[in-house]
Design a protein around this motif. Sequence first.
Motif, PDB file in Angstrom:
ATOM      1  N   TRP A 287       3.094   6.236  -5.651  1.00  0.00           N
ATOM      2  CA  TRP A 287       2.769   6.417  -7.078  1.00  0.00           C
ATOM      3  C   TRP A 287       1.580   7.360  -7.243  1.00  0.00           C
ATOM      4  O   TRP A 287       1.597   8.237  -8.111  1.00  0.00           O
ATOM      5  CB  TRP A 287       2.437   5.067  -7.721  1.00  0.00           C
ATOM      6  CG  TRP A 287       3.517   4.047  -7.632  1.00  0.00           C
ATOM      7  CD1 TRP A 287       4.859   4.265  -7.420  1.00  0.00           C
ATOM      8  CD2 TRP A 287       3.367   2.629  -7.739  1.00  0.00           C
ATOM      9  NE1 TRP A 287       5.546   3.072  -7.382  1.00  0.00           N
ATOM     10  CE2 TRP A 287       4.657   2.058  -7.578  1.00  0.00           C
ATOM     11  CE3 TRP A 287       2.282   1.780  -7.950  1.00  0.00           C
ATOM     12  CZ2 TRP A 287       4.873   0.672  -7.628  1.00  0.00           C
ATOM     13  CZ3 TRP A 287       2.486   0.411  -8.001  1.00  0.00           C
ATOM     14  CH2 TRP A 287       3.767  -0.130  -7.846  1.00  0.00           C
ATOM     15  N   ALA A 288       0.570   7.184  -6.427  1.00  0.00           N
ATOM     16  CA  ALA A 288      -0.625   8.025  -6.541  1.00  0.00           C
ATOM     17  C   ALA A 288      -0.295   9.486  -6.251  1.00  0.00           C
ATOM     18  O   ALA A 288      -0.761  10.392  -6.966  1.00  0.00           O
ATOM     19  CB  ALA A 288      -1.710   7.514  -5.590  1.00  0.00           C
TER      20      ALA A 288
ATOM     21  N   ASN B 106       8.610   6.553 -14.210  1.00  0.00           N
ATOM     22  CA  ASN B 106       8.014   7.707 -14.871  1.00  0.00           C
ATOM     23  C   ASN B 106       6.494   7.684 -14.693  1.00  0.00           C
ATOM     24  O   ASN B 106       5.924   6.750 -14.117  1.00  0.00           O
ATOM     25  CB  ASN B 106       8.425   7.788 -16.345  1.00  0.00           C
ATOM     26  CG  ASN B 106       7.898   6.633 -17.199  1.00  0.00           C
ATOM     27  OD1 ASN B 106       6.904   5.971 -16.866  1.00  0.00           O
ATOM     28  ND2 ASN B 106       8.576   6.373 -18.315  1.00  0.00           N
ATOM     29  N   ARG B 107       5.837   8.709 -15.176  1.00  0.00           N
ATOM     30  CA  ARG B 107       4.408   8.865 -14.915  1.00  0.00           C
ATOM     31  C   ARG B 107       3.580   7.781 -15.598  1.00  0.00           C
ATOM     32  O   ARG B 107       2.616   7.257 -15.016  1.00  0.00           O
ATOM     33  CB  ARG B 107       3.942  10.263 -15.354  1.00  0.00           C
ATOM     34  CG  ARG B 107       4.578  11.392 -14.572  1.00  0.00           C
ATOM     35  CD  ARG B 107       4.030  12.753 -14.998  1.00  0.00           C
ATOM     36  NE  ARG B 107       2.635  12.910 -14.619  1.00  0.00           N
ATOM     37  CZ  ARG B 107       2.241  13.345 -13.424  1.00  0.00           C
ATOM     38  NH1 ARG B 107       3.127  13.645 -12.497  1.00  0.00           N
ATOM     39  NH2 ARG B 107       0.960  13.472 -13.164  1.00  0.00           N
TER      40      ARG B 107
ATOM     41  N   LEU C 245       0.817  -1.215   0.000  1.00  0.00           N
ATOM     42  CA  LEU C 245       0.000   0.000   0.000  1.00  0.00           C
ATOM     43  C   LEU C 245       0.849   1.262   0.000  1.00  0.00           C
ATOM     44  O   LEU C 245       0.472   2.282  -0.595  1.00  0.00           O
ATOM     45  CB  LEU C 245      -0.930  -0.007   1.215  1.00  0.00           C
ATOM     46  CG  LEU C 245      -1.962  -1.138   1.265  1.00  0.00           C
ATOM     47  CD1 LEU C 245      -2.715  -1.107   2.591  1.00  0.00           C
ATOM     48  CD2 LEU C 245      -2.934  -1.043   0.091  1.00  0.00           C
ATOM     49  N   SER C 246       2.021   1.207   0.626  1.00  0.00           N
ATOM     50  CA  SER C 246       2.898   2.381   0.689  1.00  0.00           C
ATOM     51  C   SER C 246       3.448   2.730  -0.687  1.00  0.00           C
ATOM     52  O   SER C 246       3.473   3.910  -1.077  1.00  0.00           O
ATOM     53  CB  SER C 246       4.043   2.124   1.676  1.00  0.00           C
ATOM     54  OG  SER C 246       3.563   1.927   2.984  1.00  0.00           O
ATOM     55  N   HIS C 247       3.901   1.732  -1.429  1.00  0.00           N
ATOM     56  CA  HIS C 247       4.418   2.007  -2.770  1.00  0.00           C
ATOM     57  C   HIS C 247       3.303   2.547  -3.676  1.00  0.00           C
ATOM     58  O   HIS C 247       3.521   3.495  -4.443  1.00  0.00           O
ATOM     59  CB  HIS C 247       5.045   0.748  -3.375  1.00  0.00           C
ATOM     60  CG  HIS C 247       6.422   0.464  -2.858  1.00  0.00           C
ATOM     61  ND1 HIS C 247       7.560   0.959  -3.456  1.00  0.00           N
ATOM     62  CD2 HIS C 247       6.838  -0.239  -1.773  1.00  0.00           C
ATOM     63  CE1 HIS C 247       8.628   0.559  -2.769  1.00  0.00           C
ATOM     64  NE2 HIS C 247       8.215  -0.165  -1.754  1.00  0.00           N
ATOM     65  N   ARG C 248       2.113   1.978  -3.560  1.00  0.00           N
ATOM     66  CA  ARG C 248       0.996   2.478  -4.349  1.00  0.00           C
ATOM     67  C   ARG C 248       0.664   3.922  -3.970  1.00  0.00           C
ATOM     68  O   ARG C 248       0.333   4.742  -4.840  1.00  0.00           O
ATOM     69  CB  ARG C 248      -0.250   1.611  -4.171  1.00  0.00           C
ATOM     70  CG  ARG C 248      -0.130   0.206  -4.739  1.00  0.00           C
ATOM     71  CD  ARG C 248      -1.478  -0.518  -4.759  1.00  0.00           C
ATOM     72  NE  ARG C 248      -2.287  -0.120  -5.913  1.00  0.00           N
ATOM     73  CZ  ARG C 248      -3.346   0.650  -5.858  1.00  0.00           C
ATOM     74  NH1 ARG C 248      -3.750   1.168  -4.698  1.00  0.00           N
ATOM     75  NH2 ARG C 248      -4.031   0.941  -6.956  1.00  0.00           N
ATOM     76  N   ALA C 249       0.743   4.235  -2.686  1.00  0.00           N
ATOM     77  CA  ALA C 249       0.445   5.597  -2.242  1.00  0.00           C
ATOM     78  C   ALA C 249       1.473   6.586  -2.786  1.00  0.00           C
ATOM     79  O   ALA C 249       1.125   7.719  -3.149  1.00  0.00           O
ATOM     80  CB  ALA C 249       0.406   5.648  -0.715  1.00  0.00           C
TER      81      ALA C 249
END
Length: 249
Positions: free
Chosen positions: A76-77, A155-156, A70-74
Amino acid sequence: MIRIDCISLPDQPERRDYMRRQFEHYQLPYRFFDAIRIAPGSDWPALYDRKQRLAHSGIDLRPGEMGCYLSHRAVWAEFLAGSDTLCLVLEDDVGLSPDFAGVVEALCAAPADWDVVRLFAMFRRPAFPVRALTGSYVLVDYLVQPNGTQGYLINRDAAERLLCHTARMSMAIDTALDRDWEHGVPIRGIEPYVLTHDDTFGTTLGTAQKTSLSPLRKLVREVNRIGTGLRKQVWLFRKKKRLQARPRD
């Protein structure tokens, strides 16, 4: 512009001090991104697909693995919500080599060559050179991904695609990234690495709790593994042909 996010639990001052000293020594801009903690015994996160997890693994994710995911996803978001074009993501137990900043600068100077670049990996895998970077460092492709989310550039476009791919959580985040035959995002690396993994801190991932599976669940797990293995082997066959046919610098 590039942002540097170091994922770290707020209640781990030794880890934060370790990273802070390195950032300041090399005069790197940075910020700590407060990692998400899943307390043992708490409710499953909304993203957790327990049925799928048990189907292909037979054992629940550890609380720390869920928090890491969840931290890595957060990160990225939040990266996508801003205006930066590139993001450097680091975990809080890595050592930076003296060449770290120069290699990152060389990668950022030619961002068209990559979508995600691992700066460290847990396992050594055969590497296919893409181009020289700086000094003895080389941008490489891997036939089989080498695992690890200790440090990477993204990258984005890749962040958006991986955020979509990881919308359901049924495996550790580094495993999800390794499954390039599913998400299709090119993940490259560098040789040699510019990060080291400091094992002296121990793990914050927690302890795995084995789940008792019925004979039917075990059969479903094995069928899932066979199906995944077949898809992976087809992908690897095609990818190997592409890598071997590509001209090298």
